[in-house]
Write a protein that holds these residues in place. Structure first.
Motif, PDB file in Angstrom:
ATOM      1  N   MET A   1       3.113   5.592 -16.835  1.00  0.00           N
ATOM      2  CA  MET A   1       2.379   6.226 -15.758  1.00  0.00           C
ATOM      3  C   MET A   1       3.313   7.053 -14.874  1.00  0.00           C
ATOM      4  N   PRO A   2       4.022   8.012 -15.436  1.00  0.00           N
ATOM      5  CA  PRO A   2       5.031   8.728 -14.645  1.00  0.00           C
ATOM      6  C   PRO A   2       4.466   9.446 -13.428  1.00  0.00           C
ATOM      7  N   ALA A   3       3.337  10.114 -13.538  1.00  0.00           N
ATOM      8  CA  ALA A   3       2.821  10.887 -12.405  1.00  0.00           C
ATOM      9  C   ALA A   3       2.528   9.986 -11.213  1.00  0.00           C
ATOM     10  N   PHE A   4       1.862   8.879 -11.457  1.00  0.00           N
ATOM     11  CA  PHE A   4       1.550   7.965 -10.355  1.00  0.00           C
ATOM     12  C   PHE A   4       2.773   7.161  -9.944  1.00  0.00           C
ATOM     13  N   GLN A   5       3.480   6.597 -10.905  1.00  0.00           N
ATOM     14  CA  GLN A   5       4.592   5.706 -10.597  1.00  0.00           C
ATOM     15  C   GLN A   5       5.675   6.408  -9.795  1.00  0.00           C
ATOM     16  N   GLN A   6       5.972   7.643 -10.160  1.00  0.00           N
ATOM     17  CA  GLN A   6       7.012   8.373  -9.443  1.00  0.00           C
ATOM     18  C   GLN A   6       6.626   8.576  -7.983  1.00  0.00           C
ATOM     19  N   GLN A   7       5.361   8.824  -7.749  1.00  0.00           N
ATOM     20  CA  GLN A   7       4.931   9.057  -6.373  1.00  0.00           C
ATOM     21  C   GLN A   7       4.889   7.765  -5.572  1.00  0.00           C
ATOM     22  N   ILE A   8       4.386   6.705  -6.164  1.00  0.00           N
ATOM     23  CA  ILE A   8       4.200   5.466  -5.406  1.00  0.00           C
ATOM     24  C   ILE A   8       5.520   4.721  -5.229  1.00  0.00           C
ATOM     25  N   ASP A   9       6.463   4.882  -6.172  1.00  0.00           N
ATOM     26  CA  ASP A   9       7.740   4.185  -6.086  1.00  0.00           C
ATOM     27  C   ASP A   9       8.710   4.837  -5.105  1.00  0.00           C
ATOM     28  N   SER A  10       8.429   6.086  -4.747  1.00  0.00           N
ATOM     29  CA  SER A  10       9.380   6.827  -3.915  1.00  0.00           C
ATOM     30  C   SER A  10       9.470   6.275  -2.492  1.00  0.00           C
ATOM     31  N   THR A  11       8.465   5.526  -2.079  1.00  0.00           N
ATOM     32  CA  THR A  11       8.471   4.967  -0.723  1.00  0.00           C
ATOM     33  C   THR A  11       8.108   3.487  -0.765  1.00  0.00           C
ATOM     34  N   GLN A  12       8.883   2.699  -1.518  1.00  0.00           N
ATOM     35  CA  GLN A  12       8.656   1.260  -1.564  1.00  0.00           C
ATOM     36  C   GLN A  12       8.912   0.647  -0.176  1.00  0.00           C
TER      37      GLN A  12
END
Length: 571
Positions: free
Chosen positions: A1-12
């Motif tokens: 899930m690169p599109a979602f994961q990259q966005q959501i992981d950027s601000t853990q």
């Protein structure tokens, strides 16, 4: 899930976020920041936890489009909140929601989580189990509803076996309490209900606007790919997925109905067509049941249109009655009866065993064939009232095997394609056939539960076990909602495209709905013959000759045998 994961992981969330923010658990059907605990403090002071659970998705062979619209809205909601400054902890888990939260809370040292009381009984049980094991969770009122539990109790009092719960009483009270479509303490127009004005068949009197489509974006495409790889064995299809998955698209979806469909909604509310499957219906139920749209907002929008005479009063009232009346009434009844389990204690049970569902903490690796097993004490297993002693297995036509009944084949094909059909096809085609034939109400309920994109336990169980099949013995309806071919022929164009003649009740080419109707009445006369709303058909039944009754029974038996002759797919 690169599109979602990259966005959501950027601000853990940082340790400071976890310590200094109020943390809120967002259930899988409450994607809203327009009400509830998300509105109680600024985004900078708020954190949310969202769990994407494989165990829940594998619990039943849920329609692929239901999973797509639910998971995509879940992911888009997470990103929408992050963009507003909310700290987002998005967690993918093979476990149940409750177990995932418990593990996450321990691992990340999360403080007590706040959560609006879940709409689904299943999730409430899951969270209760996790709480007993140490999950720190505070439940608060679910303010997405248009009424409260106290509103229901003020109308009927606590649930009592044998008491009648007719929706009209609750609906009138809610109209009076909210002032919706009221003037000087009286209903606008002089009537609470305009149902009688909303029963016209559609014969191309007015054009039907084309609803907007919402092509999948990158995140939704990832969700669809996930479904096809992980849930490929599930019911339905993801082809031509075009449901709204962002808040802005959900709002646009609603505005289209309000502007273009509502004016003619009421008049043709009960109509059925094979060439215009949606007609003037809104299809907003899936978004309401996800929390993307709020019932009171929609009710007020419609009431405002009626106040300016932009739409006919009958259309506005018909829509409002479905939301402020029926939807609220059914969820309260489900809660008060513990998912119909209190009713099942008093109504005759089906003789056929019910399906056993996996334990809430079990992590299934694949969906198993949906086959009945021995009755279970599992608290997640569905209630099985069957006041009319219906117990025949649900036939293959509900899984898309062609039956030759054009109405059934058309509606089931729509459900397989869309995960949706409007309320009259649900009631007077799908449920009508099951009730007339004596198919298991529990199996029909379970089928609706996984086949429809808007189905959750609080809505599907009381509607199917109650109104649709009369399995509750009349708790919610004053009579079974059944009909022969005449009703379907009057309200649709189905019969004109069918191999069966709706005007023939027996013999070659006769429509089986009519023989099934009369044999249903005959089979259940000890239970139904004294029902005041069935006196006319029972009078007609008594006038039929013994020879005609034999012919009707023979035709009905042939129809049931034909439906049961096809092998049912398993999931």
């Amino acid at each position: 899930m690169p599109a979602f994961q990259q966005q959501i992981d950027s601000t853990q969330p940082t340790p400071a976020d976890i310590k200094n923010r109020r943390w809120i658990y967002i259930p899988y059907d409450r994607y809203t920041d327009r009400t509830g605990p998300l509105t109680a403090q600024p985004p900078a002071d708020t954190g949310i936890v969202i769990v994407e659970s494989t165990a829940k998705a594998l619990r039943r062979p849920y329609h692929k489009k239901k999973l797509a619209v639910l998971i995509s809205n879940m992911r888009h909601f997470a990103l929408e909140q992050r963009a507003k400054g909310v700290s987002v902890l998005y967690h993918l888990s093979p476990h149940s929601h409750g177990q995932a939260l418990l593990e996450l809370q321990r691992k990340r040292h999360l403080p007590t989580l706040t959560c609006m009381t879940p709409a689904e009984r299943e999730l409430r049980l899951d969270l209760a189990t996790a709480s007993q094991q140490g999950l720190q969770l505070q439940l608060v009122e679910d303010t997405t509803w248009a009424s409260t539990t106290q509103d229901f109790l003020n109308t009927y009092g606590p649930y009592q076996h044998g008491k009648s719960y007719v929706m009209d009483r609750f609906y009138r009270r809610m109209r009076e309490q909210t002032g919706i479509l009221m003037q000087n303490a009286k209903p606008v127009g002089g009537q609470f209900s305009y149902d009688a004005a909303n029963r016209s068949p559609y014969k191309n009197e007015v054009p039907i606007p084309t609803p907007p489509a919402f092509p999948p974006d990158a995140i939704t495409r990832e969700v669809i790919a996930l479904i096809e790889s992980t849930y490929s064995h599930h019911f339905g299809t993801t082809e031509n997925f075009d449901l709204p998955c962002t808040q802005s698209d959900c709002d646009l979806f609603w505005r289209f109905f309000l502007d273009h469909l509502l004016p003619n909604f009421g008049r043709f509310e009960d109509a059925m067509r094979d060439d215009h499957l949606q007609l003037f219906h809104s299809k907003t139920s899936v978004l309401l049941n996800l929390g993307r749209l709020l019932a009171l907002d929609l009710i007020r929008d419609v009431a405002d249109r009626a106040a300016t005479e932009a739409v006919p009063l009958a259309s506005a009232e018909g829509f409002i009655r479905q939301l402020l009346g029926w939807r609220e009434f059914m969820r309260h009844l489900h809660e008060q009866t513990d998912g119909y389990r209190l009713i099942a204690d008093h109504v005759p049970q089906e003789s056929r065993p019910r399906p056993q569902e996996p334990s809430p903490n079990q992590t299934p690796t694949a969906a198993k064939a949906y086959q009945p097993t021995e009755p279970s004490t599992d608290p997640y297993a569905g209630a099985t009232p069957s006041a009319l002693h219906a117990s025949l297995p649900l036939p293959a036509v509900y899984w898309g095997v062609k039956s030759g009944l054009h109405c059934m084949d058309t509606v089931v094909a729509q459900v397989i394609s869309e995960g949706w059909s409007h309320h009259i096809t649900r009631l007077m085609v799908l449920s009508n056939l099951a009730t007339l034939c004596g198919f298991s109400p529990r199996e029909l309920t379970d089928w609706f539960w996984f086949a429809y994109i808007d189905a959750y336990d609080w809505v599907v169980e009381p509607n199917v076990l109650g109104m649709a099949t009369y399995a509750d013995g009349g708790l919610t309806a004053t009579k079974p909602y059944v009909s022969g071919a005449a009703y379907i022929n009057r309200m649709s164009n189905f019969c004109g495209h069918c191999q069966y003649d709706p005007k023939k009740s027996t013999g070659e080419g006769s429509c089986p709905f009519t023989s099934l109707y009369w044999t249903f009445l005959e089979r259940n006369q000890s239970t139904l013959s004294k029902n005041f709303r069935l006196q006319m058909p029972y009078t007609t039944l008594r006038k039929k000759s013994p020879a005609e009754l034999v012919q009707l029974r023979t035709r009905a038996q042939e129809a049931i045998a034909h439906l049961q002759s096809f092998k049912r797919p398993t999931y």
